[in-house]
Enzyme design. Structure first.
Site, PDB file in Angstrom:
ATOM      1  N   THR A  34       0.752  -0.756  -0.037  1.00 36.03           N
ATOM      2  CA  THR A  34      -0.077  -0.110  -0.112  1.00 36.03           C
ATOM      3  C   THR A  34       0.500   1.332  -0.023  1.00 36.03           C
ATOM      4  OG1 THR A  34      -1.611  -1.198   1.288  1.00 36.03           O
ATOM      5  CG2 THR A  34      -1.585   0.809   0.946  1.00 36.03           C
TER       6      THR A  34
ATOM      7  N   ARG B 130     -14.012  -9.118  -1.607  1.00 38.67           N
ATOM      8  CA  ARG B 130     -12.821  -8.677  -0.339  1.00 38.67           C
ATOM      9  C   ARG B 130     -12.294  -7.066  -0.529  1.00 38.67           C
ATOM     10  NH1 ARG B 130      -7.125  -6.877   0.738  1.00 38.67           N
ATOM     11  NH2 ARG B 130      -5.794  -7.754   2.238  1.00 38.67           N
TER      12      ARG B 130
ATOM     13  N   THR C 224       1.201  -0.693   5.695  1.00 31.86           N
ATOM     14  CA  THR C 224       1.852  -1.349   4.248  1.00 31.86           C
ATOM     15  C   THR C 224       1.511  -2.710   4.997  1.00 31.86           C
ATOM     16  OG1 THR C 224       2.021  -1.999   2.999  1.00 31.86           O
ATOM     17  CG2 THR C 224       3.936  -1.340   4.415  1.00 31.86           C
ATOM     18  N   GLY C 225       1.378  -3.751   4.031  1.00 27.81           N
ATOM     19  CA  GLY C 225       1.692  -5.476   4.829  1.00 27.81           C
ATOM     20  C   GLY C 225      -0.070  -6.198   4.672  1.00 27.81           C
ATOM     21  N   ASP C 226      -0.104  -7.298   5.232  1.00 25.06           N
ATOM     22  CA  ASP C 226      -1.253  -7.918   5.516  1.00 25.06           C
ATOM     23  C   ASP C 226      -2.353  -7.415   5.471  1.00 25.06           C
ATOM     24  OD1 ASP C 226      -3.267  -9.843   5.410  1.00 25.06           O
ATOM     25  OD2 ASP C 226      -1.666 -11.376   5.861  1.00 25.06           O
TER      26      ASP C 226
HETATM   27  N1  GLY Z   1      -2.312  -3.556   2.757  1.00 25.88           N
HETATM   28  C1  GLY Z   1      -3.022  -3.938   1.389  1.00 25.88           C
HETATM   29  C2  GLY Z   1      -3.795  -4.693   1.431  1.00 25.88           C
HETATM   30  O1  GLY Z   1      -3.565  -5.989   2.155  1.00 25.88           O
HETATM   31  O2  GLY Z   1      -5.557  -4.765   0.847  1.00 25.88           O
END
Ligand code: GLY
Length: 362
Positions: free
Chosen positions: A226, A254, A277-279
């Site tokens: 991101t 999603r 940023t990340g999961d």
């Molecule tokens: N951090 C971006 C996403 O998981 O969509």
């Protein structure tokens, strides 16, 4: 509209970043207190330059954030921002974006937006021309187009279509489903009952640990990226913004952390700002950027606040991959990460150009 070659864009960004000073960060930096200040996740150097130009010319922090994130969308930073990346299970690219004003605490966001490539501009339209905070899907697209953004346009690229075709040929593996039995290789899927065997290659919940086990190939620098940007303008006003096309092979519908205030970004003029940023599927359960800002409000320095926010996640999800960058209202900044080496980019009045800071995983 003509589309840029993403590989050329990626090369420009990579080459630019190689020319820049890379610093390994041990503690928070940037205490001059002079503004404007632009901070962004990753070496998205052109995005920071665009935001810097806007802020240095006297634009507001909101407008500078929009200019910066918009530049990243145009460049398709890392293939995970803007159109043409992260195909979902149907091969479609959709966009999540957010903008937040740390003075008024107003937020505008779009999620799973289809057919409109300008995520951050759409988010600003939601903030400016509605009393809502978040619009989703085709209705977000309709609103953005009605307010003047170009569309509908096809958000796919030859790269995203190829990636999706290869994935289909690989029996739709890996994917984000868990505890399911597919009727065919690529579904439709039905819930797996306790007596049935989990299918190989989907996300599964570990019987031993009770934790979700993710295939490493689903989480990484080129998936779940991101742009999350923090700007303090010349008058000290703070704004944050994000833009992403989410997670590759996501289940259609999603929504990640990108449009969730407090998760991907948060700002409060009285304290500072944060970007993540990340999961996103994990991060949005913890609101790490809200946590960072509130920890700084209670007196933590940016580095400690950033590390604390990450550790709250890793205590529950030891395999988590992600990062945050914290900025206090004086302009001090620091990052923390887990599962990968994180970089963030900064421009302040003491710098001749953007500097890239490297944060090693704790
Ligand atoms: N951090 C971006 C996403 O998981 O969509």
């Amino acid at each position: 509209m003509a589309e840029r070659d993403p590989s050329t864009s990626a090369f420009v960004v990579l080459f630019s970043s190689l020319l820049l000073l890379t610093v390994v960060v041990g503690e928070e930096v940037g205490k001059s207190g002079r503004f404007p200040l632009v901070v962004s996740t990753w070496p998205f150097v052109e995005a920071v330059r665009a935001a810097w130009r806007a802020a240095d010319n006297g634009l507001s922090s909101i407008d500078a954030v929009v200019e910066g994130c918009s530049a990243c969308e145009e460049l398709r930073c890392d293939g995970t921002v803007g159109p043409g990346g992260s195909p979902d299970e149907h091969g479609e690219t959709t966009i999540d974006a957010l903008v937040m004003d740390g003075v008024t605490m107003e937020v505008g966001a779009v999620a799973a937006m289809r057919y409109v490539k300008d995520g951050i501009r759409a988010a600003r339209l939601v903030m400016k021309y509605s009393r809502h905070t978040l619009l989703v899907g085709e209705w977000a697209s309709a609103f953005a187009i009605s307010m003047g953004l170009p569309g509908p346009v096809n958000l796919s690229s030859s790269e995203s279509i190829k990636k999706w075709s290869d994935w289909k040929e690989n029996y739709c593996q890996p994917n984000f489903r868990k505890n399911v039995i597919p009727e065919n290789d690529c579904g439709p899927y039905k819930p797996k009952h306790d007596t049935e065997v989990a299918i190989k290659g989907t996300l599964t919940e570990s019987c031993e640990t009770g934790k979700i086990e993710y295939r490493s190939s689903l989480i990484g620098h080129h998936n779940h990226d991101t742009i999350s940007m923090i700007v303090i303008d010349k008058t000290g006003r703070i704004a944050v913004g994000t833009s992403t096309n989410g997670a590759t092979y996501k289940i259609p519908g999603r929504v990640g952390d990108g449009p969730i205030a407090g998760s991907s970004a948060y700002a409060d003029d009285e304290v500072g700002g944060c970007g993540a940023t990340g999961d996103g599927d994990i991060m949005m359960r913890f609101l790490p950027c809200y946590q960072v800002v509130e920890s700084m409000r209670l007196g933590m320095e940016p580095e400690r606040a950033a590390k604390d926010a990450i550790s709250r996640i890793t205590r529950k999800f030891p395999d988590f991959v992600g990062a945050v960058v914290a900025v206090n209202k004086n302009g001090s900044h620091a990052g923390a990460c887990h599962g990968w080496t994180f970089q963030y980019s900064v421009r302040d009045p003491d710098m001749d150009d953007v500097q890239v800071f490297t944060v090693l995983p704790s």
